[in-house]
Every structure is written in structure tokens, then in C-alpha cells.
Scaffold this motif. Structure first.
Motif, PDB file in Angstrom:
ATOM      1  N   LEU A 185       6.693   4.248 -19.314  1.00 40.84           N
ATOM      2  CA  LEU A 185       5.825   3.088 -19.516  1.00 40.84           C
ATOM      3  C   LEU A 185       5.258   2.607 -18.179  1.00 40.84           C
ATOM      4  O   LEU A 185       4.057   2.319 -18.058  1.00 40.84           O
ATOM      5  CB  LEU A 185       6.599   1.955 -20.198  1.00 40.84           C
ATOM      6  CG  LEU A 185       5.905   0.592 -20.276  1.00 40.84           C
ATOM      7  CD1 LEU A 185       4.640   0.676 -21.123  1.00 40.84           C
ATOM      8  CD2 LEU A 185       6.861  -0.460 -20.840  1.00 40.84           C
ATOM      9  N   LEU A 186       6.120   2.510 -17.159  1.00 43.18           N
ATOM     10  CA  LEU A 186       5.657   2.079 -15.840  1.00 43.18           C
ATOM     11  C   LEU A 186       4.610   3.032 -15.286  1.00 43.18           C
ATOM     12  O   LEU A 186       3.602   2.602 -14.709  1.00 43.18           O
ATOM     13  CB  LEU A 186       6.843   1.991 -14.872  1.00 43.18           C
ATOM     14  CG  LEU A 186       7.530   0.628 -14.737  1.00 43.18           C
ATOM     15  CD1 LEU A 186       8.087   0.161 -16.066  1.00 43.18           C
ATOM     16  CD2 LEU A 186       8.634   0.688 -13.694  1.00 43.18           C
ATOM     17  N   ILE A 187       4.846   4.316 -15.494  1.00 42.68           N
ATOM     18  CA  ILE A 187       3.893   5.314 -15.011  1.00 42.68           C
ATOM     19  C   ILE A 187       2.564   5.190 -15.746  1.00 42.68           C
ATOM     20  O   ILE A 187       1.489   5.185 -15.134  1.00 42.68           O
ATOM     21  CB  ILE A 187       4.476   6.730 -15.188  1.00 42.68           C
ATOM     22  CG1 ILE A 187       5.676   6.925 -14.252  1.00 42.68           C
ATOM     23  CG2 ILE A 187       3.412   7.794 -14.928  1.00 42.68           C
ATOM     24  CD1 ILE A 187       6.466   8.194 -14.515  1.00 42.68           C
ATOM     25  N   ARG A 188       2.652   5.053 -17.047  1.00 43.79           N
ATOM     26  CA  ARG A 188       1.438   4.959 -17.878  1.00 43.79           C
ATOM     27  C   ARG A 188       0.621   3.710 -17.544  1.00 43.79           C
ATOM     28  O   ARG A 188      -0.611   3.753 -17.503  1.00 43.79           O
ATOM     29  CB  ARG A 188       1.837   4.953 -19.346  1.00 43.79           C
ATOM     30  CG  ARG A 188       0.678   4.999 -20.325  1.00 43.79           C
ATOM     31  CD  ARG A 188       1.168   5.274 -21.729  1.00 43.79           C
ATOM     32  NE  ARG A 188       2.014   4.216 -22.268  1.00 43.79           N
ATOM     33  CZ  ARG A 188       3.314   4.341 -22.499  1.00 43.79           C
ATOM     34  NH1 ARG A 188       3.951   5.477 -22.207  1.00 43.79           N
ATOM     35  NH2 ARG A 188       4.007   3.334 -23.010  1.00 43.79           N
ATOM     36  N   GLU A 189       1.316   2.605 -17.282  1.00 46.26           N
ATOM     37  CA  GLU A 189       0.636   1.339 -17.011  1.00 46.26           C
ATOM     38  C   GLU A 189       0.342   1.125 -15.532  1.00 46.26           C
ATOM     39  O   GLU A 189      -0.168   0.087 -15.138  1.00 46.26           O
ATOM     40  CB  GLU A 189       1.486   0.177 -17.544  1.00 46.26           C
ATOM     41  CG  GLU A 189       1.647   0.164 -19.057  1.00 46.26           C
ATOM     42  CD  GLU A 189       0.326  -0.025 -19.775  1.00 46.26           C
ATOM     43  OE1 GLU A 189      -0.567  -0.703 -19.217  1.00 46.26           O
ATOM     44  OE2 GLU A 189       0.167   0.508 -20.885  1.00 46.26           O
ATOM     45  N   LYS A 190       0.713   2.101 -14.709  1.00 44.79           N
ATOM     46  CA  LYS A 190       0.440   2.052 -13.266  1.00 44.79           C
ATOM     47  C   LYS A 190       1.040   0.803 -12.607  1.00 44.79           C
ATOM     48  O   LYS A 190       0.399   0.137 -11.781  1.00 44.79           O
ATOM     49  CB  LYS A 190      -1.059   2.138 -12.991  1.00 44.79           C
ATOM     50  CG  LYS A 190      -1.680   3.469 -13.419  1.00 44.79           C
ATOM     51  CD  LYS A 190      -3.171   3.519 -13.102  1.00 44.79           C
ATOM     52  CE  LYS A 190      -3.755   4.916 -13.301  1.00 44.79           C
ATOM     53  NZ  LYS A 190      -3.534   5.470 -14.642  1.00 44.79           N
ATOM     54  N   VAL A 191       2.262   0.479 -13.000  1.00 45.63           N
ATOM     55  CA  VAL A 191       2.995  -0.611 -12.347  1.00 45.63           C
ATOM     56  C   VAL A 191       3.275  -0.188 -10.907  1.00 45.63           C
ATOM     57  O   VAL A 191       3.629   0.966 -10.644  1.00 45.63           O
ATOM     58  CB  VAL A 191       4.304  -0.912 -13.101  1.00 45.63           C
ATOM     59  CG1 VAL A 191       5.158  -1.914 -12.331  1.00 45.63           C
ATOM     60  CG2 VAL A 191       3.986  -1.446 -14.492  1.00 45.63           C
ATOM     61  N   LYS A 192       3.138  -1.098  -9.966  1.00 45.54           N
ATOM     62  CA  LYS A 192       3.221  -0.736  -8.545  1.00 45.54           C
ATOM     63  C   LYS A 192       4.646  -0.456  -8.077  1.00 45.54           C
ATOM     64  O   LYS A 192       4.879   0.447  -7.263  1.00 45.54           O
ATOM     65  CB  LYS A 192       2.615  -1.860  -7.691  1.00 45.54           C
ATOM     66  CG  LYS A 192       2.569  -1.552  -6.198  1.00 45.54           C
ATOM     67  CD  LYS A 192       1.645  -0.380  -5.903  1.00 45.54           C
ATOM     68  CE  LYS A 192       1.548  -0.082  -4.422  1.00 45.54           C
ATOM     69  NZ  LYS A 192       0.638   1.030  -4.125  1.00 45.54           N
ATOM     70  N   VAL A 193       5.615  -1.257  -8.548  1.00 46.29           N
ATOM     71  CA  VAL A 193       6.980  -1.179  -8.007  1.00 46.29           C
ATOM     72  C   VAL A 193       8.009  -1.059  -9.131  1.00 46.29           C
ATOM     73  O   VAL A 193       7.914  -1.755 -10.144  1.00 46.29           O
ATOM     74  CB  VAL A 193       7.307  -2.424  -7.149  1.00 46.29           C
ATOM     75  CG1 VAL A 193       8.777  -2.435  -6.724  1.00 46.29           C
ATOM     76  CG2 VAL A 193       6.404  -2.479  -5.921  1.00 46.29           C
ATOM     77  N   ALA A 194       8.985  -0.196  -8.937  1.00 46.23           N
ATOM     78  CA  ALA A 194      10.159  -0.123  -9.805  1.00 46.23           C
ATOM     79  C   ALA A 194      11.361  -0.550  -8.977  1.00 46.23           C
ATOM     80  O   ALA A 194      11.638   0.042  -7.921  1.00 46.23           O
ATOM     81  CB  ALA A 194      10.356   1.290 -10.333  1.00 46.23           C
TER      82      ALA A 194
END
Length: 359
Positions: free
Chosen positions: A86-95
Motif C-alpha cells: 500500500l505504501l509503495i502504491r500510494e508513494k508514501v515518503k517514509v516507512a
């Protein structure tokens, strides 16, 4: 307004080296977006969210800000892989992670341009995640709220800085510009704050609960093992005092009841809860008693921080609570901290200049 450019601001693409930590039930889209819009790094707390709730929270945050933000996750969650996708798909900057993610997981995130910032509590843990490819670490000293360790920030921070060459963000006891200037002088790339951001006008915590925080002093927190079996810094309340006097058998019974409530609230299957428990056991040094008691955490925090029922819930808090007496917006808070830090740094530079011979 002056800015402070550090390895953290460059790495993440933010204006100011200030991070709002991912606090369960507290760090939702509103607070996260407000922090990011003010030039800091807001972090969504996803450990208390179902996957659909996280999906909705990421979408909501993106609708409120076009600035970088992060998502805090449990690397040992049974659906961690889906959340990472999901983070990758939504291009979230930081994990960000409370427990260190595995090397393969870090590599996958980095391959898709996501900055990986685990939270650690010892220099040896920082060395491990750095060797696995982590981009930076957040190091929280014992003054911090929630799950915390025994070593003060003033000792833990330099030990980590000496051990790794990636950016280090200092947490535990920070609330103003003096703290930011001090952290930068140690060599940190910025500061992370939880309690200070909880006590802002942008925080969704009920006002009645915020007032309870504001009325407390420096001695009004306890590091309890009775909340969930791990050292957990919380405000002193009647419930916490009762838990401290209770037997472990009573704590385990309460944890079992809270596990049932959590299952009902999230719609999780018992098989998933057991699977998460097994993963947590494998990823940490916790005993089975601690794993079972961990079921207390989400429900006790929800009762206090969401429902405002402090008689039935706990209030995670750093010792810094005794220094706070206002509820600024995130914008006001960050602007104030940066201005104070620049003032302190300039004052220190003036001291150095005073020692130079006249031209």
C-alpha cells in the motif's frame, strides 16, 4: 523565517528537522497532515488500524497535504506485506517501524524510493538496522512516553551517534527550540516528539484529556510493567496505580478480555491474532506472558485517548508533560521551536566569536 538544513531534511524533503511520532489512536490524518504542512514530518500510526482503515487514512492524509509524510508500522504484523505494498502504491515518503524490519523488507521499500526509519533503543540495534540498509534511525531515551528504555537521551543519543554514520533523530524529552539546538549540537539530524504533538490544537485527543495532561508535573508519570508486560511510560492515574498493585494473574485475565474487545472492534479472526502473537514472539525477546498482556495496549489507550474515559484507560506520556502548559497549532509549535533553536545556535556562535582576537 530561518530554516535549519540537516541530513534529515535533505533525506526526506522537509523544511524543518522535526518529526511527529506515530502514536496509536493519536496520529491520524489530521495531526499528520498538520505537521507536514507546517514543514515537519508527520507520521500516521497504523498499528491500531485495520488494513482498510490504513488505506482510508493514507488517502485522507494525501487529501490534506501535498508534503512528505510517513506511516509507522509493525514489521511483525501478519499483513505487513500488504501494508508495505500500500505504501509503495500510494508513494508514501517514509516507512517507520517500532520493531526493526527484516533486511529483505527494507530492501523492497528502498527499491521503490521509500525512506526507511526504524525506531531503536540501543546502539547495537542501530548498527544492525544500518547494516541492513535503513536510511536513518529514531533513538528514544528513557524520558519518552509509551514503550521506553532505561537510558536517558543524553547518554543514549551520543552512543548511537558514535556507532553509525546514518542520520540519527533524537527522541525523548524534547519540546522546544533549546532541545532542538542541543540535539543538533550532539550531532543529531533532528528531533522527534510525541507528547508535545499530542498536546496541540490539531490533535484529535479529547480536550478534557488534554487538560489532564496539562495539569501534570515532572513527577507525574510512571514506567509500568503492568500495562502490557513491557516498560511503558504513562501518566499516573487511579487505574495505573491499581494496575501497579494488581497481580500478574489479574493482568493476564484483563488482557484476555481486551483481546476479545480488540477482535470485535477490528473484525480480526482469532487465527490472525494468534499468528500476530507468534510473529511478535519470534521478532522480540518477549515472554508469552508479555505477548498475552500486549492485548491490553490498544484497548487501554483507546479508552483514554479516544473515548476520554481515563478511569478505564491509560494515557501514554513522556516526562516532558510537566513542562507543557499550552495547546498551540502544529504550525505555531514548529515555527516557535525553529525560531528558538536558531536563536540558541546564534547565541552559541556569538560566544565563540567573543574569544577571537580583534582584527
Amino acid at each position: 523565517m530561518s530554516t535549519l538544513r540537516t541530513a534529515l531534511t535533505e533525506l526526506v524533503g522537509i523544511e524543518h528537522p522535526i518529526v511527529q511520532t506515530g502514536m496509536g489512536w493519536v496520529s491520524g490524518p489530521r495531526l499528520t497532515a498538520a505537521t507536514s504542512n507546517a514543514g515537519g514530518l508527520g507520521i500516521l500510526a497504523s498499528a491500531t488500524m485495520t488494513y482498510p482503515e490504513l488505506e482510508a487514512a493514507v488517502a485522507k492524509t494525501k487529501s490534506l497535504t501535498d508534503k512528505p509524510f510517513g506511516v509507522n508500522m509493525r514489521a511483525d504484523a501478519s499483513d505487513a506485506g500488504e501494508r508495505i505494498d500500500l505504501l509503495i502504491r500510494e508513494k508514501v515518503k517514509v516507512a517507520s517501524f517500532a520493531l526493526a524490519p527484516k533486511k529483505e523488507l527494507i530492501a523492497k521499500l528502498k527499491d521503490h524510493g521509500i525512506v526507511v526509519i526504524p525506531s531503536i533503543g540501543a546502539a547495537k540495534h542501530a548498527v544492525k538496522v544500518a547494516s541492513w540498509g535503513a536510511d536513518a534511525v529514531i533513538v528514544q531515551g528513557g524520558e519518552g512516553g509509551g514503550h521506553t528504555g532505561p537510558v536517558a537521551t543524553t547518554l543514549l543519543l551520543p552512543s548511537v551517534l558514535d556507532a553509525v554514520d546514518i542520520p540519527v533523530v533524537a527522541a525523548g524529552g524534547f519540546f522546544d527550540g533549546r532541545g532542538l539546538a542541543a540535539a543538533l549540537s550532539y550531532g543529531a539530524a533532528g528531533i522527534a516528539m510525541g507528547t508535545r504533538f499530542l498536546l496541540t490544537s490539531d490533535s484529535a485527543v479529547p480536550d478534557s484529556v488534554k487538560q489532564q495532561y496539562l495539569s501534570r508535573g515532572l513527577q507525574d508519570t510512571t514506567v509500568s510493567l503492568k500495562v502490557d508486560g513491557m516498560p511503558h511510560r504513562v501518566l499516573n492515574t487511579d487505574l495505573v496505580n491499581s494496575l501497579e498493585k494488581s497481580s500478574y494473574a489479574k493482568g493476564l485475565l484483563a488482557a484476555a478480555r481486551n483481546a476479545t474487545k480488540f477482535k470485535s472492534m477490528t473484525g480480526m479472526k482469532w487465527s490472525t491474532i494468534v499468528k500476530d502473537g507468534l510473529a511478535m514472539k519470534k521478532a522480540s525477546d518477549r515472554t508469552w506472558q508479555q505477548i498475552i498482556m500486549a492485548a491490553n495496549t490498544p484497548m487501554l489507550l483507546k479508552a483514554g485517548l479516544v473515548e476520554g474515559n481515563t478511569a478505564a484507560g491509560v494515557l501514554a506520556s513522556g516526562q516532558v508533560v510537566g513542562m507543557l502548559d499550552d495547546l498551540p497549532s502544529c504550525q505555531e509549535l514548529i515555527d516557535r521551536i525553529v525560531a528558538e533553536a536558531v536563536e540558541r545556535i546564534d547565541a552559541l556562535s556569538a560566544l565563540r566569536d567573543q574569544g577571537r582576537p580583534a582584527a
